[in-house]
Every structure is written in structure tokens, then in C-alpha cells.
Design a protein around this motif. Structure first.
Motif, PDB file in Angstrom:
ATOM      1  N   MET A 110     -16.993  -4.921 -19.720  1.00  0.00           N
ATOM      2  CA  MET A 110     -17.567  -5.891 -18.687  1.00  0.00           C
ATOM      3  C   MET A 110     -17.557  -7.341 -19.737  1.00  0.00           C
ATOM      4  O   MET A 110     -17.288  -7.902 -18.059  1.00  0.00           O
ATOM      5  CB  MET A 110     -18.519  -5.389 -19.354  1.00  0.00           C
ATOM      6  CG  MET A 110     -19.030  -3.706 -19.199  1.00  0.00           C
ATOM      7  SD  MET A 110     -17.934  -3.771 -16.882  1.00  0.00           S
ATOM      8  CE  MET A 110     -19.738  -4.641 -16.760  1.00  0.00           C
ATOM      9  N   GLU A 111     -17.284  -7.905 -20.702  1.00  0.00           N
ATOM     10  CA  GLU A 111     -17.377  -9.500 -20.547  1.00  0.00           C
ATOM     11  C   GLU A 111     -16.386  -9.930 -19.940  1.00  0.00           C
ATOM     12  O   GLU A 111     -16.219 -10.557 -19.437  1.00  0.00           O
ATOM     13  CB  GLU A 111     -17.407  -9.657 -21.885  1.00  0.00           C
ATOM     14  CG  GLU A 111     -18.495  -9.856 -22.094  1.00  0.00           C
ATOM     15  CD  GLU A 111     -19.133  -9.632 -23.816  1.00  0.00           C
ATOM     16  OE1 GLU A 111     -17.869 -10.005 -24.873  1.00  0.00           O
ATOM     17  OE2 GLU A 111     -19.767  -9.968 -24.967  1.00  0.00           O
ATOM     18  N   GLU A 112     -14.956  -8.741 -20.134  1.00  0.00           N
ATOM     19  CA  GLU A 112     -13.509  -9.916 -19.380  1.00  0.00           C
ATOM     20  C   GLU A 112     -14.030  -9.713 -17.993  1.00  0.00           C
ATOM     21  O   GLU A 112     -13.445 -10.222 -17.809  1.00  0.00           O
ATOM     22  CB  GLU A 112     -12.864  -8.609 -20.025  1.00  0.00           C
ATOM     23  CG  GLU A 112     -12.203  -9.341 -21.298  1.00  0.00           C
ATOM     24  CD  GLU A 112     -11.893 -10.899 -21.949  1.00  0.00           C
ATOM     25  OE1 GLU A 112     -10.977 -11.383 -20.381  1.00  0.00           O
ATOM     26  OE2 GLU A 112     -12.383 -11.545 -22.419  1.00  0.00           O
ATOM     27  N   LEU A 113     -14.527  -8.470 -17.343  1.00  0.00           N
ATOM     28  CA  LEU A 113     -14.246  -7.808 -16.260  1.00  0.00           C
ATOM     29  C   LEU A 113     -15.205  -9.305 -15.180  1.00  0.00           C
ATOM     30  O   LEU A 113     -14.981  -9.368 -14.116  1.00  0.00           O
ATOM     31  CB  LEU A 113     -14.287  -6.965 -16.388  1.00  0.00           C
ATOM     32  CG  LEU A 113     -13.632  -5.587 -16.175  1.00  0.00           C
ATOM     33  CD1 LEU A 113     -14.142  -4.171 -15.991  1.00  0.00           C
ATOM     34  CD2 LEU A 113     -12.022  -6.496 -15.239  1.00  0.00           C
ATOM     35  N   LEU A 114     -16.410  -9.981 -15.925  1.00  0.00           N
ATOM     36  CA  LEU A 114     -17.082 -10.417 -15.525  1.00  0.00           C
ATOM     37  C   LEU A 114     -16.664 -12.511 -15.443  1.00  0.00           C
ATOM     38  O   LEU A 114     -16.625 -12.639 -14.384  1.00  0.00           O
ATOM     39  CB  LEU A 114     -18.661 -10.742 -16.283  1.00  0.00           C
ATOM     40  CG  LEU A 114     -19.209  -9.343 -16.067  1.00  0.00           C
ATOM     41  CD1 LEU A 114     -20.292  -9.669 -16.871  1.00  0.00           C
ATOM     42  CD2 LEU A 114     -20.045  -9.754 -14.181  1.00  0.00           C
ATOM     43  N   LYS A 115     -15.420 -12.054 -16.196  1.00  0.00           N
ATOM     44  CA  LYS A 115     -14.826 -13.225 -15.904  1.00  0.00           C
ATOM     45  C   LYS A 115     -13.512 -13.380 -14.655  1.00  0.00           C
ATOM     46  O   LYS A 115     -13.651 -14.104 -14.595  1.00  0.00           O
ATOM     47  CB  LYS A 115     -13.961 -13.690 -17.407  1.00  0.00           C
ATOM     48  CG  LYS A 115     -14.886 -14.491 -18.407  1.00  0.00           C
ATOM     49  CD  LYS A 115     -14.626 -15.210 -19.569  1.00  0.00           C
ATOM     50  CE  LYS A 115     -15.208 -14.455 -20.994  1.00  0.00           C
ATOM     51  NZ  LYS A 115     -13.610 -13.940 -21.799  1.00  0.00           N
ATOM     52  N   VAL A 116     -12.506 -12.093 -14.536  1.00  0.00           N
ATOM     53  CA  VAL A 116     -11.784 -12.496 -13.783  1.00  0.00           C
ATOM     54  C   VAL A 116     -11.670 -10.867 -13.554  1.00  0.00           C
ATOM     55  O   VAL A 116     -11.693  -9.610 -14.300  1.00  0.00           O
ATOM     56  CB  VAL A 116      -9.688 -11.855 -14.938  1.00  0.00           C
ATOM     57  CG1 VAL A 116     -10.131 -13.675 -15.065  1.00  0.00           C
ATOM     58  CG2 VAL A 116     -10.052 -10.754 -15.450  1.00  0.00           C
ATOM     59  N   SER A 117     -12.301 -10.314 -12.197  1.00  0.00           N
ATOM     60  CA  SER A 117     -12.331  -9.022 -11.367  1.00  0.00           C
ATOM     61  C   SER A 117     -11.602  -8.409 -11.975  1.00  0.00           C
ATOM     62  O   SER A 117     -11.523  -7.453 -11.040  1.00  0.00           O
ATOM     63  CB  SER A 117     -12.875  -9.597 -10.009  1.00  0.00           C
ATOM     64  OG  SER A 117     -11.570 -10.278  -9.637  1.00  0.00           O
ATOM     65  N   TYR A 118     -10.422  -8.128 -11.994  1.00  0.00           N
ATOM     66  CA  TYR A 118      -9.912  -7.130 -12.347  1.00  0.00           C
ATOM     67  C   TYR A 118      -8.394  -7.709 -13.616  1.00  0.00           C
ATOM     68  O   TYR A 118      -7.867  -8.790 -14.171  1.00  0.00           O
ATOM     69  CB  TYR A 118      -8.809  -6.669 -11.464  1.00  0.00           C
ATOM     70  CG  TYR A 118      -7.380  -7.653 -10.882  1.00  0.00           C
ATOM     71  CD1 TYR A 118      -6.193  -7.300 -12.021  1.00  0.00           C
ATOM     72  CD2 TYR A 118      -7.802  -8.299  -9.895  1.00  0.00           C
ATOM     73  CE1 TYR A 118      -5.200  -8.118 -10.967  1.00  0.00           C
ATOM     74  CE2 TYR A 118      -6.477  -9.041  -9.557  1.00  0.00           C
ATOM     75  CZ  TYR A 118      -5.182  -9.052 -10.302  1.00  0.00           C
ATOM     76  OH  TYR A 118      -4.178  -9.956  -9.869  1.00  0.00           O
ATOM     77  N   LEU A 119      -8.422  -6.568 -14.235  1.00  0.00           N
ATOM     78  CA  LEU A 119      -7.617  -6.673 -15.157  1.00  0.00           C
ATOM     79  C   LEU A 119      -5.939  -5.757 -15.335  1.00  0.00           C
ATOM     80  O   LEU A 119      -6.772  -4.285 -15.269  1.00  0.00           O
ATOM     81  CB  LEU A 119      -8.155  -6.390 -16.672  1.00  0.00           C
ATOM     82  CG  LEU A 119      -9.160  -7.005 -17.293  1.00  0.00           C
ATOM     83  CD1 LEU A 119     -10.397  -7.510 -18.186  1.00  0.00           C
ATOM     84  CD2 LEU A 119      -8.597  -8.767 -18.109  1.00  0.00           C
ATOM     85  N   SER A 120      -4.829  -6.033 -16.101  1.00  0.00           N
ATOM     86  CA  SER A 120      -3.973  -4.890 -16.366  1.00  0.00           C
ATOM     87  C   SER A 120      -4.279  -3.980 -17.241  1.00  0.00           C
ATOM     88  O   SER A 120      -4.547  -4.252 -18.195  1.00  0.00           O
ATOM     89  CB  SER A 120      -2.361  -5.792 -16.719  1.00  0.00           C
ATOM     90  OG  SER A 120      -1.879  -5.643 -18.201  1.00  0.00           O
ATOM     91  N   TYR A 121      -4.026  -2.171 -16.777  1.00  0.00           N
ATOM     92  CA  TYR A 121      -4.361  -1.673 -17.926  1.00  0.00           C
ATOM     93  C   TYR A 121      -3.893  -1.542 -19.176  1.00  0.00           C
ATOM     94  O   TYR A 121      -4.822  -1.370 -20.267  1.00  0.00           O
ATOM     95  CB  TYR A 121      -3.568  -0.357 -17.722  1.00  0.00           C
ATOM     96  CG  TYR A 121      -4.658   1.071 -18.325  1.00  0.00           C
ATOM     97  CD1 TYR A 121      -5.448   1.489 -17.732  1.00  0.00           C
ATOM     98  CD2 TYR A 121      -3.418   1.728 -18.578  1.00  0.00           C
ATOM     99  CE1 TYR A 121      -5.674   3.082 -18.377  1.00  0.00           C
ATOM    100  CE2 TYR A 121      -4.044   3.016 -19.389  1.00  0.00           C
ATOM    101  CZ  TYR A 121      -5.132   3.264 -18.647  1.00  0.00           C
ATOM    102  OH  TYR A 121      -5.575   4.221 -19.222  1.00  0.00           O
ATOM    103  N   GLY A 122      -2.358  -2.168 -19.465  1.00  0.00           N
ATOM    104  CA  GLY A 122      -1.968  -2.573 -20.973  1.00  0.00           C
ATOM    105  C   GLY A 122      -2.803  -3.202 -21.464  1.00  0.00           C
ATOM    106  O   GLY A 122      -3.212  -3.271 -22.668  1.00  0.00           O
ATOM    107  N   ILE A 123      -3.685  -4.288 -21.068  1.00  0.00           N
ATOM    108  CA  ILE A 123      -4.656  -5.603 -21.786  1.00  0.00           C
ATOM    109  C   ILE A 123      -5.380  -4.631 -22.093  1.00  0.00           C
ATOM    110  O   ILE A 123      -5.915  -4.548 -23.212  1.00  0.00           O
ATOM    111  CB  ILE A 123      -4.516  -6.793 -20.738  1.00  0.00           C
ATOM    112  CG1 ILE A 123      -3.284  -7.390 -20.634  1.00  0.00           C
ATOM    113  CG2 ILE A 123      -5.607  -7.343 -20.990  1.00  0.00           C
ATOM    114  CD1 ILE A 123      -3.644  -8.943 -20.274  1.00  0.00           C
TER     115      ILE A 123
END
Ligand code: ADP
Ligand code: ZN
Ligand code: ZN
Length: 744
Positions: free
Chosen positions: A147-160
Motif C-alpha cells: 500500500m505504501e508503494e501504491l500510494l506513491k506510484v498508482s501502479y507497479l509491475s507484478y514482478g516488482i
């Protein structure tokens, strides 16, 4: 509605169209090119087939027609243009329609797409902050991290997410079910040139190039035709191709550029990439099936407009093809070695004829066939006579090896070549040593009784290798090198012939200070071996590169100032009608390797036959002189392109069956009504391969059409004649080869 279907079984007896009814509910799914499941034969066994046409009415008895069962899932559909091309291949080169269809779809099955998976936030920021607080309270550490990451960048690669953030897939699943995030999957088509560096392109055509290019462009606007560019190595043919492709793009059309696999180097691809960027793609044997499939999809979708590749690129499913270029058009690799034995040049001619496009052939040593057609006016001939860059053609020296022997020189290197090698080594310039020979090099024989060690399964001599073994290059059979002659027990059994390994040994002995690389079948058999060696040589990790034909094709090494041809005439001993052409071509290409940079180059041709025209004309760099001699010989001997030739190869594990079948076939050819000249049946050049006996019949006629008719009659004969059918069909196979590239 009825579908005309070619069944997916390559058998002469089933090589015809079968008609099936299209059930109402499949009307929208079934088109020309669709692969379907059909009940077949008395037992209604389920098999697959390709729809090659759709008709309203059937000529067959309505009550006997069966229904199509279903559409095959994940099958590749064939464009109707390519189905027509398959028909052309079937008729003109001899195969079943099913084999021809398999040829025009280089990737049979739809491949799984590579996926691009991302994890996205499904709720807005305020909500997300609440959820995060809740996770913190519960001490759900992984969920907090995500959640912390997703609040910074709205999406992330599944691998990350699963990798760097170390969130398990079950946590992701739980959060998906809570409605907090979702997984988005996108199909991506792999792009083999996607990683290349973009560049700027700035070459201006010179006067000679510009004239030819303008000339061809004029034709492109009115029906194209076939053009042959005869231009010495380095004269700038590739620049003309690039200019023509640009024009073709302006016309809104797509292009195929065929380059032999061995010349399809990084350097070459980069030249096209710099100009056209992501409009290009490549096909080569290093791509996986999935990657190949994707390239054809991208062509179909219109994502790319230029396909570069070897023979199979010819079948790229472009919707609006305008131009095909065949570079190094003389190369043997353009002819298929397996059934259907089609020649890419002729199939390309048919493909562009159908779409009113343009075919451009280019070579420093055009095939005798193409040059003949150009002189007949069937192709338009263009000549480039100067090197384009700042390099000058190499100076050529010819050395008579008989004189060397008389002067007491028993080494492999003439005094001339030896002097030049020493000179180049002292100047830190590079050298290529070329041996015009493959296959038979290094055979072992007894000097007392003449016994030659042969493969028991194939009619060829075994080749000695440094590891003390002797191997068959046809079937892989291998034994220890004998110490005594198996026939007369003498100990004078030893190696003859000049193999690449022997040259390497000699070089190391004579020039111990030189760093040497060797390139042949042995050193390049592992994947990428070939490019590794070339890269190392380009990087000046070695002073001398020793090799066979592989080293002379299309590689530019600006620091090479000496090319030595150890023995020019070895390929002349091959007993086929193209031997002189091949010798001339190889020598000319080899000479063309010297002096590609700013320093002047020298090529030394060592030979026992300096007066032999293919050697002498190559030394003079005189293509026309060679052609005049060669066409005279072909006329005299009735060989292609003056006379058309069909070889019929009859094979069987049983020698008596091969003999009998070949005799029957000969009889049928005699009675087919065409005025053919028939030679044979005789033992093929290599009589036995892998325990299969091979007999051959050559049929000659001035008209290609007559040979096609002969083949058709022969096919009917083999399906109908009682005596022929009495031979157990599993014991024989027959292959056709029109205008073969050499004797079989
Ligand atoms: P070919 O395909 O006939 O062997 P290339 O097109 O590879 O010849 O050209 C040989 C070299 O000359 C290349 O390095 C190329 O960049 C250069 N060259 C070609 N045409 C020109 C030109 N018009 N001006 C300057 N350099 C050129
Ligand atoms: Zn012996
Ligand atoms: Zn063998």
C-alpha cells in the motif's frame, strides 16, 4: 455453403480437395485459411484440414457430404494470398498441397503471448489511507509495504511486487478480493529489435547509386518488375535498398528484405534500424517459436512495415506488400533442401507478380541463372562498378603452387603469401586465411593399398578430428582413428587433404607469435559460436582468422589487409555442373574481404590450376568474362539455365527396391508424351545416406512447363500403376528437384 479442404496428411493419394458442409452456426467462423476438424474416411476418424476455398454449390452427391466438426482452436489461419502461393509452389516444385501449406506458414500453432502484468490501486487516495491504517493496526506487514508503494506510484509491475517488495501471490489475491487492488494483464508482442539504440542516418547516395535508384523507383510506380543489381562488394547496394524501401513506404506499402542468415549480422540490422527504427523487425533462427510467431502477428496487424530475414521471411503476411529485396541472390541457401524444394527467388517473383510489386536482386556475383534472364531482357540489369566508401578494391596476386613445389617449398604457404603474412603481423594488421573446402577435408587413407576409411551408413569418407576420432558429417557416426590399415595392416595410414585444423597447426608452427582463431563446423556448432568468433576477430583479439566459406560472406573487418586463399581449386573437384560457378563466387567474395577499410588490401590466390577460367577470372575480378565462359559450357552440356532440368530422386532402404522403382519411373517418363532427354537412372553422387540407397534420374527439356507436365504424369503414375503400387509403399520415397543447385 461448402468448404474445400486440404487434409493435414502429406500423402500423394490424399493430395486433392475434399468438400465438407459448413454447419449454420459456423458460418461466421470459417473463412479461407481456417483450420478445421473433420470426420474422415470410412471410420470417420477425426483429423484436421485447411479450408482453401468456400463455394455455394457442391459437385458431389449431397447425401455423401459430411459436416465440418469444429474449428481448431489456437491454430494459425493462412492468408488467402499465401494459399495461392502454396498452390504455385505445389505445382512448380513438386510436393503435396499440405507440404506447400506448411511451407508458407513457418509457425504452425498460435503461441502464447508474452504478458505484461501490473498491480493497480482500485480505490482513491483517501480510502487508501484508511485501508493502510487498518493494515498497520493488524500488523499486516506485506500489505502495508504494498500500500505504501501504491500510494506513491498508482501502479507497479507484478514482478516488482512479488520480487523486490516480497509480497506473496496469496496476499495479492486477498487484497484483490477485498477490492483494494487489481491485477491487469496486457498481451505484448515481443520485439527483437526493441533494445537497439536509435541513431541518425546520414548517407547521401552517390551519382552511380542515385541513377539506379531513380530508375527502379520509376518502375515501382508502374508495375515494378524484376531488377538485378550487379555491384561489386562494397559498391553500396545496401544504400540503394534503403532508398527504395523509403519510397515504398511513401507509397503506403510494406517490404521484405531477404539476407542469408550468415550475413544477417548486428552491423547489417543496425543500418536498417537507424533509418527505419521500430518499423522493422527481423526473423532468424535464434528467435524462439513464440518470438517468430509474434513477428508474423505484428506484420499482419500493421505494427511493422519492413521484415528482414532469411528464406522464411518471404512468407511474411503483409497485407499490402510492394517490394521484395533479395541480397546476395546467388546464395545456395535460398533454395530449400527439403520438399518442396522451392527457390525463394522464383517464389518471390510470383508473389510480387500477384501484387504488382517490385523484386530487386543484388549480388557481386549474380547467379548464372539470373544474369542469363537479365541478358534475355526478363530482368532489368543495373551495374555498380565502383566501391562507394573510401576503400579501394584489393590487389590480387595469383600463385602457381606447382612452381612452389619445384622451388623446394613444402609448406602450405607460398613464398609470396609467407612474406605478406610476416609483413602484416609486424604492422599489427589482420589476416584472413580461407580454405575452399568443406565436408571431405581430412579424410584418412592408406598410402600402401589406397583403402579409404568410410562411413558404414553413408557413401562418404570419414573426417579425422583432433580428438583422435573420425566422424561422418552426414549421420554423426564416429570411431577411433585406426593405427593400422584395416585392409592390409600397413602402418602407412594417415590423413590427407587440407582441413582447417591442419592449416591452424601449420600457422601456429610457422608464426608462433600470431594469435589465431578458427571458424568451421566444429568451432561454431554451439549456439552463438559463430558470432562470438566474429566479434572476437572484429575486436582484434586475434591476428589471423582461418576458416571455410563462413568467413567470406558479408563481414566487414576494416583492419584486414591480407586475404590468403590456401588452395583455390579444391571445390572444382566436386563433380557437379555448378562447381565452377561456386568456385568463382567464393574466390570473388574472399578477395572482396581484403581492404575494406582505409588501408589497401592484397589477396593471394594459391592454385594448382591458374589457367582454369573460374580461378583466372576471379583473380581478374572479371564477372562478365567468367559468365561468357560458363554460359558457353552450360550451352554445350545442356545445363540450366540454357536447358531446364528436373532431378527425380528415388530412395529406399532396400537397394533392389530402389533399382526397380527407378526403372519403372524411367519408363513412365519415356511414355509421358513430352520430348524429354532422360539421363539415368544412376547412383546418386552420394549413393547411401543413413542406410538409405539413392538413385537419380535427370530429365532435361528446354521448357519448364514440359518438366512440370512430366512431374504431374509421374505423380499420377505412382498413384495408379499396378506394378508401382505392388512395391511396398513404406519402403520407397520419391523427391523432385527442379533446376537443382548441383548434382544430387
Ligand atoms: P554493398 O551492399 O554493395 O556491399 P554497402 O552498401 O555495404 O555495399 O556499402 C559499403 C560501404 O560504403 C559501407 O560502409 C557504406 O556505409 C558505404 N557507403 C555506401 N554508399 C555510400 C555513399 N553514397 N557515401 C558514402 N559511403 C557510402
Ligand atoms: Zn592398406
Ligand atoms: Zn554416416
Amino acid at each position: 455453403m461448402y468448404a474445400q479442404i486440404i487434409v493435414d496428411i502429406s500423402h500423394e493419394k490424399l493430395d486433392r480437395i475434399f468438400e465438407y458442409r459448413i454447419p449454420e452456426e459456423m458460418r461466421n467462423l470459417i473463412k479461407t485459411g481456417t483450420m478445421v476438424n473433420i470426420p474422415f474416411g470410412k471410420g470417420n476418424r477425426m483429423i484436421t484440414g485447411y479450408v482453401t476455398g468456400i463455394v455455394e454449390k457442391s459437385d458431389y452427391d449431397e447425401s455423401l457430404i459430411k459436416d465440418i466438426d469444429s474449428v481448431v482452436e489456437n491454430a494459425v489461419t493462412i492468408e488467402s494470398e499465401l494459399i495461392e502461393l502454396a498452390g504455385f509452389i505445389r505445382d512448380n516444385f513438386g510436393s503435396t498441397m499440405n507440404q506447400a501449406l506448411k511451407t508458407v506458414i513457418p509457425v504452425k500453432k498460435e503461441m502464447k503471448h508474452k504478458e505484461n502484468k501490473t498491480v493497480e490501486l482500485m480505490i482513491d487516495e483517501d480510502e487508501a489511507a484508511e485501508v493502510l491504517a487498518k493494515y498497520r493496526k493488524k500488523n499486516a506487514k506485506a500489505k502495508v509495504r504494498l500500500m505504501e508503494e501504491l500510494l506513491k506510484v498508482s501502479y507497479l509491475s507484478y514482478g516488482i511486487v512479488t520480487g523486490k517488495l516480497n509480497v506473496t501471490s496469496s496476499t495479492i489475491k486477498a487484497m484483490t478480493e477485498e477490492g483494494v487492488i487489481r491485477i491487469k494483464t496486457e498481451n505484448i508482442l515481443r520485439n527483437p529489435v526493441g533494445h537497439l539504440e536509435k541513431g541518425r542516418y546520414s548517407i547521401q547516395l552517390n551519382e552511380e547509386q542515385r541513377k539506379i535508384s531513380e530508375n527502379i523507383k520509376n518502375c515501382m510506380n508502374k508495375g515494378g518488375g524484376v531488377h538485378l543489381i550487379h555491384g561489386i562488394t562494397g559498391s553500396g547496394k545496401t544504400e540503394i535498398y534503403i532508398d527504395l524501401i523509403e519510397e515504398n513506404l511513401k507509397m503506403g506499402k510494406q517490404a521484405i528484405v531477404m539476407i542469408p542468415e550468415i550475413a544477417l549480422t548486428y552491423q547489417t540490422v543496425m543500418r536498417f534500424y537507424k533509418k527505419f527504427g521500430d518499423k522493422i523487425s527481423i526473423i532468424n533462427s535464434k528467435l524462439s517459436q513464440g518470438e517468430r510467431y509474434d513477428q508474423f502477428e505484428r506484420a499482419k496487424n500493421g505494427d511493422i512495415s519492413i521484415m528482414i530475414g532469411p528464406r522464411s521471411s518471404l512468407f511474411t503476411p503483409f497485407a499490402n506488400l510492394g517490394l521484395i529485396i533479395i541480397d546476395e541472390e546467388h546464395e545456395g541457401a535460398y533454395k530449400s533442401e527439403s520438399v518442396p524444394k522451392y527457390h525463394a527467388r522464383e517464389v518471390a517473383e510470383e508473389r510480387i507478380r500477384k501484387c504488382n510489386g517490385t523484386l530487386v536482386l543484388g549480388s557481386a556475383t549474380p547467379s548464372v541463372e539470373s544474369y542469363y534472364k537479365a541478358l534475355e531482357g526478363k530482368y532489368t540489369l543495373h551495374k555498380l562498378e565502383k566501391r562507394a566508401g573510401n576503400s579501394k578494391p584489393a590487389e590480387v596476386e595469383i600463385v602457381d603452387l606447382r612452381e612452389e613445389l619445384e622451388a623446394g617449398n613444402r609448406t602450405m604457404f607460398s613464398r609470396k603469401l609467407d612474406g605478406l603474412i610476416r609483413d602484416r603481423l609486424s604492422k599489427d594488421e589482420q589476416i584472413m586465411l580461407f580454405i575452399n573446402r568443406r565436408g571431405y577435408a581430412g579424410f584418412v587413407s592408406c598410402r600402401k593399398c589406397g583403402y579409404v576409411v568410410k562411413c558404414p551408413h553413408c557413401d562418404v569418407s570419414l573426417t579425422a578430428h583432433n580428438d583422435g576420432k573420425m566422424k561422418c558429417h552426414y549421420c554423426g557416426y564416429s570411431i577411433e582413428k585406426p593405427q593400422l590399415c584395416p585392409k592390409c595392416q600397413s602402418k602407412y595410414i594417415g590423413m590427407f587433404g587440407t582441413g582447417t585444423q591442419k592449416v591452424e597447426e601449420a600457422v601456429k608452427k610457422m608464426y608462433p607469435q600470431a594469435r589465431v582463431l578458427r571458424m568451421d563446423l566444429d568451432t561454431t556448432s554451439k549456439k552463438g559460436g559463430h558470432e562470438e568468433i566474429l566479434a572476437a576477430f572484429a575486436n582484434h583479439d586475434a591476428d589471423i582468422l582461418i576458416g571455410t566459406q563462413m568467413i567470406v560472406k558479408g563481414h566487414d573487418f576494416p583492419n584486414v589487409t591480407l586475404v590468403g586463399i590456401i588452395a583455390a581449386d579444391l571445390s572444382l573437384y566436386a563433380s557437379d555442373y555448378k562447381a565452377a560457378e561456386r568456385t568463382f563466387e567464393l574466390l570473388t567474395q574472399a578477395v572482396g574481404r581484403a581492404g575494406r577499410g582505409s588501408k589497401e588490401g592484397v589477396a593471394v590466390i594459391q592454385t594448382y590450376n591458374p589457367e582454369e577460367y573460374s580461378v583466372a577470372m576471379a583473380a581478374e575480378q572479371d564477372y562478365e568474362g567468367f559468365y561468357r565462359h560458363e554460359i558457353g559450357y552450360r550451352k554445350l552440356m545442356d545445363y540450366p539455365p540454357v536447358t531446364m532440368m528436373l532431378s527425380v530422386l528415388v530412395m529406399s532402404v532396400r537397394e533392389d527396391v530402389a533399382v526397380m522403382a527407378a526403372e519403372l519411373i524411367k519408363e513412365s517418363i519415356e511414355n509421358c508424351g513430352e520430348r524429354n532427354r532422360i539421363i539415368g537412372p544412376a547412383e546418386a553422387g552420394i549413393y547411401k545416406i543413413n542406410d538409405i540407397y539413392r538413385r537419380v534420374i535427370y530429365v532435361k527439356n528446354k521448357e519448364y512447363e514440359a518438366l512440370v507436365n512430366t512431374k504431374n504424369t509421374l505423380e499420377r503414375f505412382m498413384n495408379e500403376d499396378e506394378r508401382f503400387l505392388n512395391i511396398k509403399q513404406s519402403e520407397i520415397s520419391v523427391q523432385f528437384d527442379f533446376n537443382p543447385m548441383g548434382n544430387v
